[in-house]
Every structure is written in structure tokens, then in C-alpha cells.
Design an enzyme around this catalytic site. Sequence first.
Site, short mmCIF file in Angstrom:
data_model
loop_
_atom_site.label_atom_id
_atom_site.label_comp_id
_atom_site.label_asym_id
_atom_site.label_seq_id
_atom_site.Cartn_x
_atom_site.Cartn_y
_atom_site.Cartn_z
N ASP A 4 0.23 -4.18 6.17
CA ASP A 4 -0.40 -3.78 7.08
C ASP A 4 -1.86 -4.07 7.18
O ASP A 4 -2.58 -3.68 6.18
CB ASP A 4 -0.29 -2.20 6.94
CG ASP A 4 1.10 -1.67 7.41
OD1 ASP A 4 2.11 -2.47 7.46
OD2 ASP A 4 1.24 -0.24 7.60
N HIS A 29 7.29 -5.34 11.11
CA HIS A 29 6.75 -4.13 11.10
C HIS A 29 6.35 -3.83 12.58
O HIS A 29 5.28 -3.34 13.08
CB HIS A 29 5.28 -4.08 10.29
CG HIS A 29 4.80 -2.59 9.98
ND1 HIS A 29 4.06 -2.06 10.89
CD2 HIS A 29 4.87 -1.96 8.86
CE1 HIS A 29 3.72 -0.85 10.42
NE2 HIS A 29 4.14 -0.66 9.14
N HIS A 52 1.26 3.97 1.90
CA HIS A 52 1.85 4.66 3.45
C HIS A 52 3.12 5.18 2.94
O HIS A 52 4.07 4.06 2.59
CB HIS A 52 1.62 3.94 4.54
CG HIS A 52 0.15 4.18 5.36
ND1 HIS A 52 -0.42 3.41 6.12
CD2 HIS A 52 -0.39 5.41 5.23
CE1 HIS A 52 -1.37 4.07 6.47
NE2 HIS A 52 -1.56 5.38 6.05
N HIS A 89 -6.77 -2.50 6.11
CA HIS A 89 -6.05 -1.34 6.45
C HIS A 89 -6.68 -0.10 6.30
O HIS A 89 -6.03 0.93 6.27
CB HIS A 89 -4.57 -1.29 5.68
CG HIS A 89 -3.57 -0.62 6.51
ND1 HIS A 89 -3.38 -0.64 7.81
CD2 HIS A 89 -2.67 0.20 5.99
CE1 HIS A 89 -2.18 0.07 8.09
NE2 HIS A 89 -1.67 0.84 6.99
N HIS A 118 0.78 -1.28 -0.04
CA HIS A 118 0.18 0.00 0.08
C HIS A 118 1.00 1.25 -0.05
O HIS A 118 2.24 1.41 -0.04
CB HIS A 118 -1.08 -0.01 1.01
CG HIS A 118 -0.41 0.05 2.62
ND1 HIS A 118 0.52 -1.05 3.03
CD2 HIS A 118 -0.29 0.99 3.58
CE1 HIS A 118 0.86 -0.51 4.27
NE2 HIS A 118 0.42 0.75 4.52
N ASP A 175 5.96 4.90 5.02
CA ASP A 175 6.88 3.78 5.62
C ASP A 175 6.99 2.73 4.60
O ASP A 175 7.87 1.80 5.09
CB ASP A 175 6.62 3.52 6.96
CG ASP A 175 4.91 2.92 7.24
OD1 ASP A 175 4.15 3.35 6.60
OD2 ASP A 175 5.02 1.96 7.94
N HIS A 176 6.12 2.62 3.64
CA HIS A 176 6.34 1.21 2.63
C HIS A 176 6.89 1.79 1.61
O HIS A 176 7.25 0.92 0.72
CB HIS A 176 4.78 0.62 2.58
CG HIS A 176 4.49 0.05 4.09
ND1 HIS A 176 4.52 -1.31 3.94
CD2 HIS A 176 3.96 0.83 5.07
CE1 HIS A 176 4.00 -1.63 5.27
NE2 HIS A 176 3.74 -0.26 5.87
ZN LIG Z 1 3.16 0.84 7.71
ZN LIG Z 2 0.03 1.46 6.59
#
Ligand SMILES: [Zn+2]
Ligand SMILES: [Zn+2]
Length: 369
Positions: A244, A319, A118, A221, A116, A120-121
Site C-alpha cells: 500500500d 488492491h 493494516h 503509506h 504492513h 486487510d493485509h
Molecule cells: Zn490495504
Molecule cells: Zn494499508
Amino acid sequence: MSRSARRLTACAAVLVLLAGLGWWMAHVPAVQDALLRRIVERTLGATRNDLLADDALRVVLCGTGNPLPDPNRANACTAVFAGGNMYLVDAGPGAGKNLALWHLPVAKLAAVMLTHYHSDHIGELGEINMQTWAQGRANPLRVYGPPGVEVVVGGFAQAYALDRDYRQAHHGAALMPPANWTMEPHVVKIDTAPGAGPCAGGSATVLEENGLKVTAFTVNHAPVAPAYGYRFDYKGRSVVISGDTTKCANLVAQARGVDVLIHEAQSASMVKIIEAAAIGRGNARIAKIMSDILRYHTTPEDAAAEANEAGVRLLVLSHIGPPTPNAFVRMAFMRGVGAVRPRGVVLGYDGMLLTLPAGSDTIDTSSVN
Ligand SMILES: [Zn+2]
Ligand SMILES: [Zn+2]
């Protein structure tokens, strides 16, 4: 002075002399250069091409943290090695440095699968594309993901276009062909029953090559939708990466009987402690964010329950959040997991290597760093 005291004094004098000699030698340019040559030789010959051998499905955790900063964990990144290629699931900030420090064979990166969008990915997608190209990647980089992947890939490509031109001008197009710098977005569409929600079911084949099959499936998510997990099947061995998600029936269905489930985990009790502390300090912003994130992740206990339900052989938590800087906090993070799943669960860490040899039931765990 006694005999033993004299011996002690003589030993101390020799040690001081040796330390002095070492200190003096460390300042001699010829000695410095000789040592540097040894370090460079070792570094240049250190690429872990052994991970590409086609006798096993291998996984390296290249980022096991979540957005709350942890000095020991990069953001989301899982490297999978199969059929002579390297694949990444997610490209979180800090992951590229790990790949380089551990001498992973990044020139063989064939594709990135994004769960996805976000930050942080995806935050290191541009950097990883550039670094693997500079290290000799001989193909454009395929980037798979839910609808929206074309926007993310297009944005990184635009931001890094000037960098590409500088390097090409500096090193020459023969060494760094611009065609290999290209990222190709591939939208993976998954049909789900109308109104049924992402955990009711839904999956799609992402690719099949060199004996490897990659399947994407929907997870929950919300409000991020769609969000995917990925399953890798190679020579009878299998790994699922959750992405996530909250606890999710579709994830359990897709992970049924797999060798390894790499599942996101967030400690609800630790997040609640941060929330309470933020309220106590009048920090409504942090308190609200902590309250919100409780609703779209999975606790370690729930991940253990899903692993039991799916009958997976090894559950690896990743994670990880909040940060787990020492053994005491890691113990608190794992609280309650043993009661749900006494065996077959480990807390993942950056550098963890899982080796699943073909034609066996073995799951070897070791470290690349
Ligand atoms: Zn994440
Ligand atoms: Zn996420």
C-alpha cells in the site's frame, strides 16, 4: 395435427420423460454416492503441483480487494511460486478460502512476506498458518515484515494455540507435528536517510534460496511506517508487488525494468463520489474516512505513470477499491488509464495466474479458477 406439430409434441414428451428420469435418479442413494465419489476423486487429485515446477516464475492473485467489501475480491494476497516453493505476500481476510478452492499447493508454503500491519493485509495469517499445517506443511512458517512482525505473529500464535492443541490431540502429533505449526517472525530492517522519507530510497535483501531472491523496499503509506513493497527475482524474471503506497520514487527505482509490476490502485473519482454522497446523507463518519483514504493510496492513472517511468512490461492493478461489481464500474475504475498507458496494463482479479517462463520474455496470463 400436422406432421411437424406431432414431431414437436413427441420431442417434448421425451424431454419431460428424461427430466423425470433424471429427477428420480437424483434421489437414488446409489446414484448420489457414485456422483459424490466422482466429485471427491476429482477434488483430491486436483492439487496444482504444476505451479511449483522450476521452469518459470509464477504468480497467482489470491486477493485483489481493499477493505471496502467486494463479493468477488478477497483482501490483500499475492502468491508467488519459485524454486519449488510457494510464498505469500500478505494474508488478507478471505484469501485462505481462495487458496483452498483453487487447490493451490499450500503444503509447500515456505514463507509469508507482510507489507504492513493494516488488518486487510494480516487478518488471515493465523488461519493460513493453521490450514497449511493441516495440509502437511513440513516446515515452520517464516513470516517476514517491517518491525512489529513479532507482535503480529505472537498475537496470532497465542490466539490459535488452543486450536493447535485440539487438532494435535484429535489427529496425533505424527500427522500434525507442533514444530511445523510454529510461525517464526523475521524483522526486515531497512535503513533510510534521516528526514528523507520512505520514497527517497531504501531496500534490503529478505532471502536468497533455490535461485530466488526477494528484496524488500520502503514505500509511503503514512501514517503507517514503515511500509514495504517486495521484489522477486528468479531465473532472470522479475515481479514487484507495491504494497500500500502513494506514488513513490523508491518504488519506481525498485521496479525499473521488471517484467510485472503488481500495483495497488484506488479510484479517486469513485471515492469522491462516495464522500459526496455521505456528506449529502449527513454521514460525517464515512465522509471523513473517504477523505482520509484518498491521501495514502495510488490512483490507477498514477500507477500507470509509475509503470511507464519504471519501464515495466506489464502493470497489473490490484488492491482494487472501491469495489468493482460489474463491467460498467470496472470501466469507470479504469477511466484515464488508457491515455497514460495504452498497452501493457490489466485490471487484476482473484484467480489471475501470471506465468513467466525462464529464458524467455513471455508473460502468460490465465486463470486458476
Ligand atoms: Zn490495504
Ligand atoms: Zn494499508
